[in-house]
Design an enzyme around this catalytic site. Structure first.
Site, PDB file in Angstrom:
ATOM      1  N   ASP A   9      83.051  96.636 -52.876  1.00  0.00           N
ATOM      2  CA  ASP A   9      84.471  97.024 -53.037  1.00  0.00           C
ATOM      3  C   ASP A   9      85.105  96.061 -54.041  1.00  0.00           C
ATOM      4  OD1 ASP A   9      86.953  98.338 -52.567  1.00  0.00           O
ATOM      5  OD2 ASP A   9      87.514  96.866 -51.064  1.00  0.00           O
ATOM      6  N   SER A  10      86.340  96.356 -54.414  1.00  0.00           N
ATOM      7  CA  SER A  10      87.078  95.449 -55.305  1.00  0.00           C
ATOM      8  C   SER A  10      87.499  94.180 -54.561  1.00  0.00           C
ATOM      9  CB  SER A  10      88.333  96.152 -55.814  1.00  0.00           C
ATOM     10  OG  SER A  10      89.098  96.595 -54.701  1.00  0.00           O
ATOM     11  N   TYR A  41      91.670  97.578 -58.222  1.00  0.00           N
ATOM     12  CA  TYR A  41      91.077  98.688 -58.981  1.00  0.00           C
ATOM     13  C   TYR A  41      92.070  99.843 -59.137  1.00  0.00           C
ATOM     14  CZ  TYR A  41      86.076  97.328 -59.199  1.00  0.00           C
ATOM     15  OH  TYR A  41      84.867  96.755 -59.493  1.00  0.00           O
ATOM     16  N   GLY A  42      92.957  99.967 -58.161  1.00  0.00           N
ATOM     17  CA  GLY A  42      93.873 101.116 -58.136  1.00  0.00           C
ATOM     18  C   GLY A  42      94.837 101.190 -59.290  1.00  0.00           C
ATOM     19  N   CYS A  74      84.684 101.934 -51.589  1.00  0.00           N
ATOM     20  CA  CYS A  74      85.963 101.912 -52.303  1.00  0.00           C
ATOM     21  C   CYS A  74      86.256 103.334 -52.761  1.00  0.00           C
ATOM     22  CB  CYS A  74      85.829 100.971 -53.506  1.00  0.00           C
ATOM     23  SG  CYS A  74      87.251 100.988 -54.610  1.00  0.00           S
ATOM     24  N   ASN A  75      87.339 103.893 -52.271  1.00  0.00           N
ATOM     25  CA  ASN A  75      87.693 105.274 -52.649  1.00  0.00           C
ATOM     26  C   ASN A  75      88.001 105.388 -54.133  1.00  0.00           C
ATOM     27  OD1 ASN A  75      88.419 106.938 -49.880  1.00  0.00           O
ATOM     28  ND2 ASN A  75      88.724 104.748 -49.660  1.00  0.00           N
ATOM     29  N   THR A  76      88.639 104.352 -54.681  1.00  0.00           N
ATOM     30  CA  THR A  76      89.017 104.387 -56.096  1.00  0.00           C
ATOM     31  C   THR A  76      87.754 104.451 -56.959  1.00  0.00           C
ATOM     32  OG1 THR A  76      90.883 102.978 -55.501  1.00  0.00           O
ATOM     33  CG2 THR A  76      90.421 103.230 -57.844  1.00  0.00           C
ATOM     34  N   GLU A 152      94.975  92.408 -48.165  1.00  0.00           N
ATOM     35  CA  GLU A 152      94.240  91.209 -48.604  1.00  0.00           C
ATOM     36  C   GLU A 152      94.839  89.963 -47.939  1.00  0.00           C
ATOM     37  OE1 GLU A 152      91.661  90.396 -51.063  1.00  0.00           O
ATOM     38  OE2 GLU A 152      91.087  92.504 -51.066  1.00  0.00           O
ATOM     39  N   CYS A 184      92.076 104.552 -48.721  1.00  0.00           N
ATOM     40  CA  CYS A 184      91.725 103.295 -49.386  1.00  0.00           C
ATOM     41  C   CYS A 184      91.122 102.434 -48.288  1.00  0.00           C
ATOM     42  CB  CYS A 184      92.973 102.630 -49.966  1.00  0.00           C
ATOM     43  SG  CYS A 184      92.678 100.922 -50.504  1.00  0.00           S
ATOM     44  N   THR A 185      89.972 101.819 -48.558  1.00  0.00           N
ATOM     45  CA  THR A 185      89.272 101.102 -47.487  1.00  0.00           C
ATOM     46  C   THR A 185      90.001  99.838 -47.045  1.00  0.00           C
ATOM     47  OG1 THR A 185      87.899 100.052 -49.184  1.00  0.00           O
ATOM     48  CG2 THR A 185      87.000 102.002 -48.091  1.00  0.00           C
ATOM     49  N   HIS A 186      90.986  99.408 -47.825  1.00  0.00           N
ATOM     50  CA  HIS A 186      91.802  98.272 -47.379  1.00  0.00           C
ATOM     51  C   HIS A 186      92.702  98.648 -46.187  1.00  0.00           C
ATOM     52  CE1 HIS A 186      90.746  96.214 -51.137  1.00  0.00           C
ATOM     53  NE2 HIS A 186      91.301  95.128 -50.628  1.00  0.00           N
TER      54      HIS A 186
END
Ligand code: DGL
Length: 253
Positions: A9-10, A41-42, A74-76, A152, A184-186
């Site tokens: 992921d980012s 990344y978004g 990461c969906n993005t 984050e 979004c995985t966050h």
């Protein structure tokens, strides 16, 4: 030997997917890599995402050794770069995309929301998912990078300001949706807080459990019951992290 699964992921978002995969496949060996040098990344364009992700992925072997399966958690990255990546790498790749299909199936009111990064909601792939699986629904798209920063901060420092979160979710709160896709995985990392500030009747849906089932389906036969041979989970990052609670190797990519 246990299969080696790399989760990417980012930032820390992919840990929400990793947790599901580890639960489903406890005997696999895991590496987690975050490209925090380019976080978020978004906010990147499709072409910047493609260039960066291919650059990182084609050099992973050098830093992480051989691996058996790659999860783009990461969906993005998945909605923009998955096809290109599959043409460049010779390992099975599992991507994470917004759980629009299950949300459309389970929603009672057929008014659903997709909360994701700006790059994910403006993307053709996401529009195709909606057209293919949710065209009987009223789908509201909500893009946010601030929520990525909030997740984050919560992950690393354990701090979250409910007022800030509430402001960032103002549009979602005003909508009449009964189901919200965490695209979004966050966002699963802060899901209990999201639930707290929006309508508590709203169901939150993410892709974590489905991804774990998919990974198990691909690797099922290769899984060893001998957990002694598996190494510890190793975290890698492409930029320094202050106040890290994890043992992270920084790699130059
Ligand atoms: N976690 C990522 C996703 O699922 C993206 C966060 C970001 O870097 O913007 O889309």
């Amino acid at each position: 030997m246990s299969p080696h699964i790399v989760v990417f992921d980012s930032g820390v978002g992919g840990t929400s997917v990793l947790a599901h995969i580890q639960k489903a496949l406890p005997s696999a060996h895991y590496s987690y890599i975050m490209d925090n040098k380019f976080l978020p990344y978004g906010e990147l364009t499709k072409s910047a995402l493609n260039t960066r992700i291919v650059e990182v992925m084609t050099q992973l072997n050098i830093h992480l050794g051989c691996f058996d399966l790659l999860v783009i958690a990461c969906n993005t990255a998945s909605t923009h770069t998955l096809e290109l990546l599959r043409s460049k790498l010779d390992v099975p790749i599992v991507g994470v995309v917004p759980a629009i299909k299950p949300a459309a199936q389970t929603s009672t009111s057929k008014e659903i929301g997709v909360l994701a990064t700006p790059a994910t909601i403006s993307n053709e792939y996401t529009k195709r998912l909606i057209g293919d699986f949710a065209n009987h629904c009223d789908v509201r798209l909500f893009g946010s990078t601030e929520l990525v920063a909030i997740a984050e901060k919560y992950f690393w420092q354990g701090e979250l300001c409910l007022k800030q979160l509430s402001r960032a979710l103002a549009e979602v709160k005003l909508s009449n949706i009964d189901t919200l896709v965490l695209g979004c995985t966050h966002f699963p990392i802060i899901a209990p807080f999201i639930k707290q500030v929006i309508n508590s009747e709203c169901t939150l849906v993410d892709s974590g459990a489905a991804i774990a089932r998919r990974v198990k389906g691909i690797l099922g036969n290769e899984l060893s019951v001998d957990t002694i041979k598996k190494g510890p989970l190793q975290y890698y990052a492409t930029a320094p992290i202050e106040q890290s609670k994890l043992d992270i190797k920084q790699i130059d990519l």
